[in-house]
Design an enzyme around this catalytic site. Structure first.
Site, PDB file in Angstrom:
ATOM      1  N   HIS A 194      19.238 -32.126  53.671  1.00 45.04           N
ATOM      2  CA  HIS A 194      18.927 -33.145  54.266  1.00 45.04           C
ATOM      3  C   HIS A 194      19.067 -34.648  53.703  1.00 45.04           C
ATOM      4  O   HIS A 194      19.120 -34.636  52.557  1.00 45.04           O
ATOM      5  CB  HIS A 194      17.554 -33.312  55.075  1.00 45.04           C
ATOM      6  CG  HIS A 194      16.563 -33.496  54.036  1.00 45.04           C
ATOM      7  ND1 HIS A 194      16.082 -34.560  53.423  1.00 45.04           N
ATOM      8  CD2 HIS A 194      15.801 -32.462  53.669  1.00 45.04           C
ATOM      9  CE1 HIS A 194      14.908 -34.345  52.513  1.00 45.04           C
ATOM     10  NE2 HIS A 194      14.596 -33.101  52.469  1.00 45.04           N
ATOM     11  N   CYS A 231      13.335 -28.844  49.449  1.00 46.73           N
ATOM     12  CA  CYS A 231      14.465 -29.014  50.075  1.00 46.73           C
ATOM     13  C   CYS A 231      15.754 -29.504  48.942  1.00 46.73           C
ATOM     14  O   CYS A 231      15.551 -29.875  47.904  1.00 46.73           O
ATOM     15  CB  CYS A 231      14.381 -30.073  51.137  1.00 46.73           C
ATOM     16  SG  CYS A 231      13.470 -29.305  52.507  1.00 46.73           S
TER      17      CYS A 231
END
Length: 159
Positions: free
Chosen positions: A118, A134
């Protein structure tokens, strides 16, 4: 297309179906290093697949919470007001593990850990492991990647 994330180099590479390097970007993986356990704050290793593409058409800097746009756009003022917030911006590529017992099912399931590729605020450094698990990218880089991949694209995360 195929994605390879090299944790040791903090780099994401996109390969063509023929195996040629298409694009490459610096990333930021987990501050806690590599690992698969639920709640570890680590970046999971091994073979994965893109399970979902989220954010198509959203503005650069769109803030997501629970994979839904909040209506906010992250700018310098919003970032300064909430510097400790877990910023998930612009686009989300939600990963699912392909290796039962390693990164799929049970306490090691990548998808249930909500591990994404992301975007993040421009103030966040790339090339250093600083995320909560992440794979963070610059917003324009995650858009470029997002536009070239689809659900089902394989992702290899290695040390």
């Amino acid at each position: 297309m195929r994605i390879e994330v090299d944790i040791s180099c903090q780099r994401l590479t996109l390969y063509t179906p023929e195996g040629r390097r298409q694009d490459q970007w610096p990333v930021s993986t987990a501050k806690n290093g590599p690992g698969e356990g639920h709640g570890s704050g680590c970046t999971p290793r091994g073979r994965h697949v893109i399970r979902a593409r989220i954010g198509d058409g959203q503005a650069v800097g769109t803030v997501f919470v629970g994979r839904r746009p909040t209506g906010e756009i992250c700018d310098e003022a919003l970032f300064r007001a909430q510097p400790e917030r877990d910023w998930i911006l612009t686009r989300i590529l939600w990963l699912s593990g392909l290796e039962p017992g390693k990164n799929r099912l049970g306490d090691v399931d990548t998808m249930r850990r909500y591990i994404y590729i992301h975007g993040c605020p421009d103030a966040f450094p790339m090339g250093k492991p600083l995320s909560a698990g992440c794979i963070r990218m610059r917003n324009h880089a995650v858009i470029a990647l997002f536009e070239q991949v689809s659900v089902g694209t394989e992702v290899l995360i290695k040390e």
